[in-house]
Design a protein around this motif. Structure first.
Motif, PDB file in Angstrom:
ATOM      1  N   PRO A 320       0.807  -1.226   0.000  1.00  9.64           N
ATOM      2  CA  PRO A 320       0.000   0.000   0.000  1.00  9.64           C
ATOM      3  C   PRO A 320       0.836   1.270   0.000  1.00  9.64           C
ATOM      4  O   PRO A 320       0.405   2.297  -0.509  1.00  9.64           O
ATOM      5  N   SER A 321       2.041   1.191   0.562  1.00 12.30           N
ATOM      6  CA  SER A 321       2.895   2.374   0.669  1.00 12.30           C
ATOM      7  C   SER A 321       4.291   1.934   1.063  1.00 12.30           C
ATOM      8  O   SER A 321       4.524   0.787   1.475  1.00 12.30           O
ATOM      9  N   LEU A 322       5.237   2.857   0.948  1.00 15.01           N
ATOM     10  CA  LEU A 322       6.593   2.606   1.425  1.00 15.01           C
ATOM     11  C   LEU A 322       6.568   2.348   2.928  1.00 15.01           C
ATOM     12  O   LEU A 322       7.305   1.503   3.440  1.00 15.01           O
ATOM     13  N   GLU A 323       5.694   3.055   3.634  1.00 16.72           N
ATOM     14  CA  GLU A 323       5.590   2.883   5.087  1.00 16.72           C
ATOM     15  C   GLU A 323       5.108   1.467   5.442  1.00 16.72           C
ATOM     16  O   GLU A 323       5.515   0.910   6.473  1.00 16.72           O
ATOM     17  N   ALA A 324       4.249   0.883   4.590  1.00 15.02           N
ATOM     18  CA  ALA A 324       3.774  -0.483   4.846  1.00 15.02           C
ATOM     19  C   ALA A 324       4.919  -1.484   4.720  1.00 15.02           C
ATOM     20  O   ALA A 324       5.036  -2.418   5.527  1.00 15.02           O
ATOM     21  N   LEU A 325       5.776  -1.305   3.707  1.00 24.06           N
ATOM     22  CA  LEU A 325       6.949  -2.164   3.578  1.00 24.06           C
ATOM     23  C   LEU A 325       7.882  -1.982   4.773  1.00 24.06           C
ATOM     24  O   LEU A 325       8.405  -2.949   5.336  1.00 24.06           O
ATOM     25  N   GLU A 326       8.078  -0.743   5.153  1.00 25.23           N
ATOM     26  CA  GLU A 326       8.942  -0.432   6.285  1.00 25.23           C
ATOM     27  C   GLU A 326       8.410  -1.081   7.560  1.00 25.23           C
ATOM     28  O   GLU A 326       9.174  -1.650   8.363  1.00 25.23           O
ATOM     29  N   ASN A 327       7.105  -1.042   7.743  1.00 23.60           N
ATOM     30  CA  ASN A 327       6.480  -1.642   8.920  1.00 23.60           C
ATOM     31  C   ASN A 327       6.715  -3.151   8.961  1.00 23.60           C
ATOM     32  O   ASN A 327       7.033  -3.716  10.023  1.00 23.60           O
ATOM     33  N   ASP A 328       6.575  -3.829   7.812  1.00 23.77           N
ATOM     34  CA  ASP A 328       6.815  -5.272   7.766  1.00 23.77           C
ATOM     35  C   ASP A 328       8.249  -5.605   8.158  1.00 23.77           C
ATOM     36  O   ASP A 328       8.505  -6.538   8.932  1.00 23.77           O
ATOM     37  N   ILE A 329       9.197  -4.858   7.611  1.00 22.10           N
ATOM     38  CA  ILE A 329      10.607  -5.128   7.895  1.00 22.10           C
ATOM     39  C   ILE A 329      10.932  -4.851   9.360  1.00 22.10           C
ATOM     40  O   ILE A 329      11.671  -5.605  10.006  1.00 22.10           O
ATOM     41  N   GLN A 330      10.367  -3.804   9.901  1.00 21.30           N
ATOM     42  CA  GLN A 330      10.595  -3.521  11.318  1.00 21.30           C
ATOM     43  C   GLN A 330       9.998  -4.603  12.208  1.00 21.30           C
ATOM     44  O   GLN A 330      10.574  -4.950  13.251  1.00 21.30           O
ATOM     45  N   TRP A 331       8.860  -5.168  11.803  1.00 20.46           N
ATOM     46  CA  TRP A 331       8.283  -6.278  12.554  1.00 20.46           C
ATOM     47  C   TRP A 331       9.214  -7.502  12.507  1.00 20.46           C
ATOM     48  O   TRP A 331       9.409  -8.195  13.519  1.00 20.46           O
ATOM     49  N   ILE A 332       9.768  -7.779  11.337  1.00 12.87           N
ATOM     50  CA  ILE A 332      10.672  -8.925  11.214  1.00 12.87           C
ATOM     51  C   ILE A 332      11.858  -8.769  12.168  1.00 12.87           C
ATOM     52  O   ILE A 332      12.243  -9.713  12.874  1.00 12.87           O
ATOM     53  N   LYS A 333      12.416  -7.574  12.218  1.00 10.46           N
ATOM     54  CA  LYS A 333      13.530  -7.325  13.128  1.00 10.46           C
ATOM     55  C   LYS A 333      13.080  -7.425  14.592  1.00 10.46           C
ATOM     56  O   LYS A 333      13.768  -8.013  15.433  1.00 10.46           O
ATOM     57  N   LYS A 334      11.912  -6.869  14.884  1.00 14.02           N
ATOM     58  CA  LYS A 334      11.399  -6.859  16.257  1.00 14.02           C
ATOM     59  C   LYS A 334      11.139  -8.278  16.763  1.00 14.02           C
ATOM     60  O   LYS A 334      11.299  -8.566  17.960  1.00 14.02           O
ATOM     61  N   LEU A 335      10.763  -9.175  15.852  1.00 11.91           N
ATOM     62  CA  LEU A 335      10.473 -10.556  16.245  1.00 11.91           C
ATOM     63  C   LEU A 335      11.731 -11.404  16.394  1.00 11.91           C
ATOM     64  O   LEU A 335      11.637 -12.580  16.745  1.00 11.91           O
ATOM     65  N   GLY A 336      12.897 -10.827  16.121  1.00 12.80           N
ATOM     66  CA  GLY A 336      14.152 -11.520  16.404  1.00 12.80           C
ATOM     67  C   GLY A 336      14.856 -12.121  15.206  1.00 12.80           C
ATOM     68  O   GLY A 336      15.921 -12.736  15.354  1.00 12.80           O
ATOM     69  N   PHE A 337      14.308 -11.947  14.004  1.00 10.26           N
ATOM     70  CA  PHE A 337      14.908 -12.546  12.813  1.00 10.26           C
ATOM     71  C   PHE A 337      16.025 -11.662  12.256  1.00 10.26           C
ATOM     72  O   PHE A 337      16.001 -10.441  12.389  1.00 10.26           O
ATOM     73  N   ASN A 338      16.988 -12.315  11.604  1.00  9.22           N
ATOM     74  CA  ASN A 338      18.019 -11.562  10.884  1.00  9.22           C
ATOM     75  C   ASN A 338      17.909 -11.728   9.375  1.00  9.22           C
ATOM     76  O   ASN A 338      18.757 -11.230   8.625  1.00  9.22           O
ATOM     77  N   GLY A 339      16.860 -12.457   8.917  1.00 13.00           N
ATOM     78  CA  GLY A 339      16.698 -12.672   7.491  1.00 13.00           C
ATOM     79  C   GLY A 339      15.256 -12.922   7.102  1.00 13.00           C
ATOM     80  O   GLY A 339      14.377 -13.094   7.945  1.00 13.00           O
ATOM     81  N   VAL A 340      15.016 -12.932   5.774  1.00 15.26           N
ATOM     82  CA  VAL A 340      13.667 -13.119   5.251  1.00 15.26           C
ATOM     83  C   VAL A 340      13.735 -13.823   3.896  1.00 15.26           C
ATOM     84  O   VAL A 340      14.655 -13.594   3.108  1.00 15.26           O
ATOM     85  N   ARG A 341      12.783 -14.724   3.676  1.00 16.02           N
ATOM     86  CA  ARG A 341      12.546 -15.263   2.332  1.00 16.02           C
ATOM     87  C   ARG A 341      11.377 -14.485   1.742  1.00 16.02           C
ATOM     88  O   ARG A 341      10.242 -14.629   2.187  1.00 16.02           O
ATOM     89  N   LYS A 342      11.642 -13.639   0.765  1.00 17.69           N
ATOM     90  CA  LYS A 342      10.562 -12.955   0.051  1.00 17.69           C
ATOM     91  C   LYS A 342      10.034 -13.968  -0.948  1.00 17.69           C
ATOM     92  O   LYS A 342      10.581 -14.158  -2.029  1.00 17.69           O
ATOM     93  N   HIS A 343       8.921 -14.607  -0.606  1.00 18.33           N
ATOM     94  CA  HIS A 343       8.572 -15.894  -1.182  1.00 18.33           C
ATOM     95  C   HIS A 343       7.843 -15.790  -2.515  1.00 18.33           C
ATOM     96  O   HIS A 343       6.889 -15.031  -2.665  1.00 18.33           O
TER      97      HIS A 343
END
Length: 584
Positions: A320-343
Motif C-alpha cells: 500500500p505504501s513505502l511505510e507499509a513495507l517499512e512496517n513489515d521489515i521492522q516487525w521482522i527485526k522486532k520478532l528476532g529474525f536476521n533474514g527473510v525469504r521474500k517468497h
C-alpha cells in the motif's frame, strides 16, 4: 543512520524524475476488440484506476475479481522533448504482456510479470501533452507463466491467492542527458579492503573523444574517498580502497546487526561540462561458505529467517505504501529474525533498499510457474537475468533462489530436460555472480546447489530431534512423511554443503479471521509454546545452519502468520523474539 531515501529506485537515482503513480484511465477489453478499434490512439475510459494497484484490488478503486484477458491504461504526459536530453519511462512490474504507445505510435513490448523494463520515449514526445497508452494481456489457462502464488482460478483457495493483471509496481519518468551513466555494478571485497566499480555509459558518451568520471564516496556525510578517472569508450572498471574499518567489530562492515551503508556520487564530465550525476550506495560485506559453514564477513552466521508472502488485504501483492513495507521489515527485526525469504516473487526496489537500510538478509527468489514448457524455460531465463542484474548491488541479498519446491519443473526427478533447466539457472547465476550461494531448487529434488535446503513442517519433537542429528538421517527420512519428494535428483548427492531448513513451522492460529482453516492451537500461550518446541530443535541441532519460519503474516487463505493479515501480532513480540533470535 542516514535519512531514508524516497525514490522508486534508491540504488540508481537522478534528481530529475516524475512519479507516474496515481489516477489513470482504464478499460476492460473482454472481447479483445481494442486493437481493431485502435484504442492505442486513445480510448474512452470506463473506469479510473489508481496505479500501481491492479483492478482486482480494493486500492485500485475498481475491485473487480472477474478475470479479463486484456486491459488498457492511458494517461497524459506533460513532457516535451529537449535537445541533449532523454526521457525514459520505467515500469517496475506489469503483469503479464505489455505493449506501449505514445501519441498512437508504437514504442515497444515487454513479456513478464515480475521483471522491470523501460523505454526511451524521447522521439515520441511531440506535443506539450502526450498520450501514453498501455495494453496488458494476461492468461489464467497458461500454467507455464511465472506467476508465483497467483491462482489460475478467480477465487483464492488453499495456498494460492487472488490473481493479478496489469501495472502492480511503480511507474516513473526519468530525465537524463544523452551523455550518461547507464549501469553501475558494485562488488565489495572486505579481504582486499576495496570496492570494485564497473560502469557502462551511453552510446553518445562512448563515441565522444574522452570524458571524466568523478567518484565521491561518503559514510554518514564523511568523505571516505574522492577520485577522478579519465575514460574513453562504453565501459570503465576500477577499484576504490576503503581502509576506514577493521575486523574487530569496530569498523563499518554491513551486517543485520550493523547495517552500515556507504553513499556514492558519480559525476560525468564531457568537454569540461557536467552532464550527468547519479547517486547510489553499497555495503561492505561478504557472504561465503567456509568449512561447510554459512559465513557472513568471514564468520559463521546462523540464519534465522521468516517467510514473507508479501500480500496485503486491500492491495494483493502491491504494498500500500513505502511505510507499509517499512512496517513489515521492522516487525521482522522486532520478532528476532536476521533474514527473510521474500517468497515466490521478485523483490521490488524499495523492499531491498529497506532491507539494506535496516539490516535484513534476503533469500532472493523468482515467481515460479506451475508447469514446464520450452517457452517457459526461455521466459524464466529472460526474467531471472533482470532479477540478477537489479539485485546484484544490494548487500542484503545473501542467496539466489530461482526455483522452489519443483514449481515449474514438476517432473524434475525423472526429466533430464527439467534438471538441465535447473542447472542452467544455477550456472547462469554463478556465471554473473560468484559472490553469493545459489540454490537450484529450494526444499527438495536438488540438482547442483551451494546450500542443502530442506522443507519440513513436522512438529513432533522426538522425530525432529532424531532427524536433524545428522545429514544421513535427514536424507533417509525425506524428511519424515510417506510420499514426500526425494531431497536430491538422481545423479546428485550431498557434498558437504551447509544445511538449512528453509520452510518449517506453519502453526495455524486463528485470531480475528474466519477463514476455513483448521487451527493447531486455540490461544496465545499454546501458540508460543508450539513455536518454541519446534524452533529449539533447529537451534540445538549440531548440523543446522539456519531456518525459515512460515510465516510472517496470515493471508487470504492461511492463518499460520505470526501477525494477522492486518499486521497485528498474535503473541508478545518479546516472547517471540526470545525464541527466534539467534543470540537467545
Amino acid at each position: 543512520m542516514a535519512q531514508l531515501i524516497k525514490h522508486p529506485n534508491p540504488q540508481f537515482r537522478r534528481t530529475s524524475w516524475t512519479d507516474l503513480n496515481g489516477t489513470w484511465d482504464f478499460r476492460f477489453d473482454l472481447l479483445r476488440e481494442g486493437l481493431l478499434q485502435e484504442w492505442n490512439k486513445g480510448f474512452k475510459p470506463t473506469h479510473k484506476i489508481e496505479v500501481p494497484f491492479v483492478y482486482q484490488s480494493e486500492r485500485s478503486g475498481i475491485h473487480e475479481t472477474t478475470f479479463c484477458p486484456v486491459v488498457w491504461y492511458q494517461r497524459t504526459l506533460n513532457k516535451k522533448a529537449v535537445n541533449d536530453q532523454r526521457n525514459i519511462i520505467h515500469f517496475e512490474a506489469v503483469d503479464y504482456r505489455t505493449t506501449v504507445w505514445v501519441n498512437g505510435a508504437y514504442v515497444g513490448k515487454h513479456v513478464g510479470g515480475n521483471s522491470r523494463f523501460s523505454f526511451d520515449l524521447t522521439s515520441f514526445l511531440t506535443e506539450e501533452e502526450n498520450l501514453l497508452v498501455l495494453r496488458v494481456e494476461d492468461s489464467l489457462e497458461d500454467m507455464t507463466i511465472p506467476r508465483g502464488k497467483q491462482y489460475w482460478k478467480e477465487t483464492a483457495e488453499v495456498m494460492w491467492f487472488t490473481q493479478m493483471t496489469g501495472i502492480w509496481r511503480d511507474v516513473w519518468l526519468e530525465d537524463k542527458n544523452l551523455y550518461s551513466v547507464e549501469t553501475i555494478r558494485l562488488t565489495p571485497d572486505i579481504d582486499k579492503k576495496e570496492v570494485e566499480v564497473e560502469l557502462h555509459f551511453s552510446e553518445e558518451a562512448a563515441l565522444s573523444d574522452s570524458f571524466t568520471l568523478t567518484l565521491e564516496l561518503t559514510l554518514d556525510d564523511r568523505i571516505i574517498a574522492k577520485e577522478s578517472h579519465w575514460a574513453r569508450g562504453k565501459y570503465l572498471k576500477f577499484c576504490v580502497g576503503i581502509d576506514d574499518f577493521n575486523d574487530h567489530g569496530l569498523g563499518n562492515w554491513w551486517s543485520p546487526e550493523h547495517p552500515n551503508l556507504y553513499d556514492l556520487k558519480l559525476e560525468l564530465d564531457v568537454d569540461n561540462q557536467l552532464v550527468d550525476t547519479v547517486y547510489s550506495y553499497f555495503g561492505m560485506r561478504k557472504i561465503s561458505i567456509e568449512n561447510n559453514k554459512f559465513c557472513l564477513n568471514n564468520r559463521p552466521y546462523f540464519f534465522s529467517s521468516v517467510l514473507d508472502q508479501g500480500y496485503f488485504p486491500d492491495s494483493i501483492l502491491t504494498a500500500p505504501s513505502l511505510e507499509a513495507l517499512e512496517n513489515d521489515i521492522q516487525w521482522i527485526k522486532k520478532l528476532g529474525f536476521n533474514g527473510v525469504r521474500k517468497h515466490m516473487m521478485s523483490s521490488e526496489n524499495n523492499y531491498l533498499y529497506l532491507c539494506d537500510y535496516y539490516g535484513l538478509l534476503v533469500w532472493s527468489e523468482m515467481a515460479a510457474a506451475y508447469d514446464y514448457s520450452e517457452e517457459y524455460a526461455y521466459q524464466m531465463v529472460d526474467e531471472w537475468k533482470v532479477v540478477l542484474q537489479q539485485g546484484y548491488n544490494h548487500p542484503c541479498i545473501a542467496a539466489w533462489v530461482p526455483l522452489n519446491e519443483s514449481w515449474g519443473v514438476p517432473d524434475i526427478y525423472h526429466s533430464k530436460k527439467q534438471q538441465a533447466h535447473a542447472q542452467t539457472l544455477y550456472y547462469l547465476t554463478k556465471s554473473v555472480d560468484d559472490t553469493r550461494p545459489v540454490i537450484s531448487n529450494d526444499g527438495w529434488e536438488h540438482c547442483q546447489s551451494d546450500l542443502f535446503t530442506v522443507h519440513d513442517y513436522s512438529s513432533d519433537e522426538i522425530s525432529l530431534a532424531e532427524r536433524y542429528s545428522s545429514v544421513d538421517k535427514i536424507i533417509a527420512d525425506m524428511p519424515g512423511l510417506c510420499g514426500r519428494k526425494f531431497l536430491f535428483c538422481p545423479g546428485y548427492k550431498y557434498e558437504g554443503q551447509p544445511v538449512m531448513c528453509t520452510e518449517m513451522g506453519g502453526i495455524n492460529y486463528r485470531l480475528g479471521l474466519g477463514m476455513n482453516v483448521e487451527p493447531n492451537v486455540s490461544n496465545e500461550e499454546d501458540f508460543v509454546e508450539e513455536i518454541r518446541k519446534v524452533i529449539n530443535i533447529y537451534k540445538q541441532s549440531p548440523i543446522i545452519e539456519g531456518f525459515c519460519y512460515t510465516q510472517l503474516t496470515d493471508t487470504e487463505t492461511e492463518i499460520c502468520g505470526l501477525l494477522t493479515w492486518d499486521r497485528e501480532p498474535k503473541a508478545s513480540a518479546e516472547k517471540l523474539n526470545a525464541i527466534f533470535s539467534p543470540d537467545q
